[in-house]
Design a protein around this motif. Sequence first.
Motif, short mmCIF file in Angstrom:
data_model
loop_
_atom_site.label_atom_id
_atom_site.label_comp_id
_atom_site.label_asym_id
_atom_site.label_seq_id
_atom_site.Cartn_x
_atom_site.Cartn_y
_atom_site.Cartn_z
N PHE A 169 2.24 4.01 14.96
CA PHE A 169 1.21 5.20 14.55
C PHE A 169 2.46 6.20 13.70
O PHE A 169 2.46 6.75 12.66
CB PHE A 169 0.69 5.99 15.44
N ARG A 181 4.18 4.83 10.41
CA ARG A 181 3.63 5.30 9.08
C ARG A 181 4.01 6.20 8.59
O ARG A 181 4.24 6.50 7.15
CB ARG A 181 2.07 5.37 9.18
N ILE A 232 7.69 5.11 7.09
CA ILE A 232 7.28 4.49 5.74
C ILE A 232 7.03 5.25 4.52
O ILE A 232 7.58 5.13 3.70
CB ILE A 232 6.07 3.53 5.86
N GLN A 233 6.07 6.46 4.86
CA GLN A 233 5.88 7.44 3.74
C GLN A 233 6.97 8.33 3.29
O GLN A 233 7.12 8.51 2.23
CB GLN A 233 4.80 8.39 4.28
N ALA A 268 1.21 0.82 2.92
CA ALA A 268 1.74 0.28 4.09
C ALA A 268 1.17 1.40 5.10
O ALA A 268 0.77 1.02 6.16
CB ALA A 268 3.04 0.04 3.83
N PHE A 269 1.33 2.58 4.60
CA PHE A 269 0.98 3.70 5.47
C PHE A 269 -0.44 3.54 6.05
O PHE A 269 -0.65 3.68 7.15
CB PHE A 269 0.93 5.15 4.80
N TRP A 270 -1.40 3.11 5.03
CA TRP A 270 -2.89 3.07 5.56
C TRP A 270 -3.02 2.05 6.56
O TRP A 270 -3.69 1.67 7.58
CB TRP A 270 -3.80 2.90 4.43
N PHE A 325 -0.56 0.66 8.72
CA PHE A 325 0.22 0.94 9.94
C PHE A 325 -0.85 2.04 10.55
O PHE A 325 -1.04 2.09 11.79
CB PHE A 325 1.47 1.78 9.73
N SER A 326 -1.55 2.87 10.01
CA SER A 326 -2.52 3.78 10.32
C SER A 326 -3.74 2.98 11.07
O SER A 326 -4.02 3.47 12.27
CB SER A 326 -3.18 4.73 9.32
N TYR A 386 -9.06 5.80 7.76
CA TYR A 386 -8.00 5.05 7.16
C TYR A 386 -8.60 3.78 6.69
O TYR A 386 -8.07 3.30 5.53
CB TYR A 386 -7.11 4.59 8.42
#
Length: 99
Positions: A15, A18, A21-22, A37-39, A41-42, A72
């Motif tokens: 969590f 993310r 990464i962002q 990838a943020f979503w 990982f979310s 997400y």
Amino acid sequence: MNYWMILGLLAQGLFFGRFFIQWIASERKGESTVPVAFWFFSVLGGGLLLLYAIHQRDIVFILGQAGGLVIYARNLMLIYQKKQRDTVVVQPTEPTEGV
């Protein structure tokens, strides 16, 4: 350390990941951006945290993670729907005589 504690720590790490990464994606682009990838990982981190919250029987934590997962997943759906709309299928054309 028990397996649930390990799961909870792994979930929290994903969590947090993310945001890392962002941040990296934004630095590379030179502006604030939210990569796909943020979503992912979310969803993964949030899903594991939801399992941990259910195991802990923490209704506040459960509701928070369940609500987040809906958002997400919806963002991923919107991203892929847009990609489908933006994909144009080009049909080959027959060469015109005399050209």
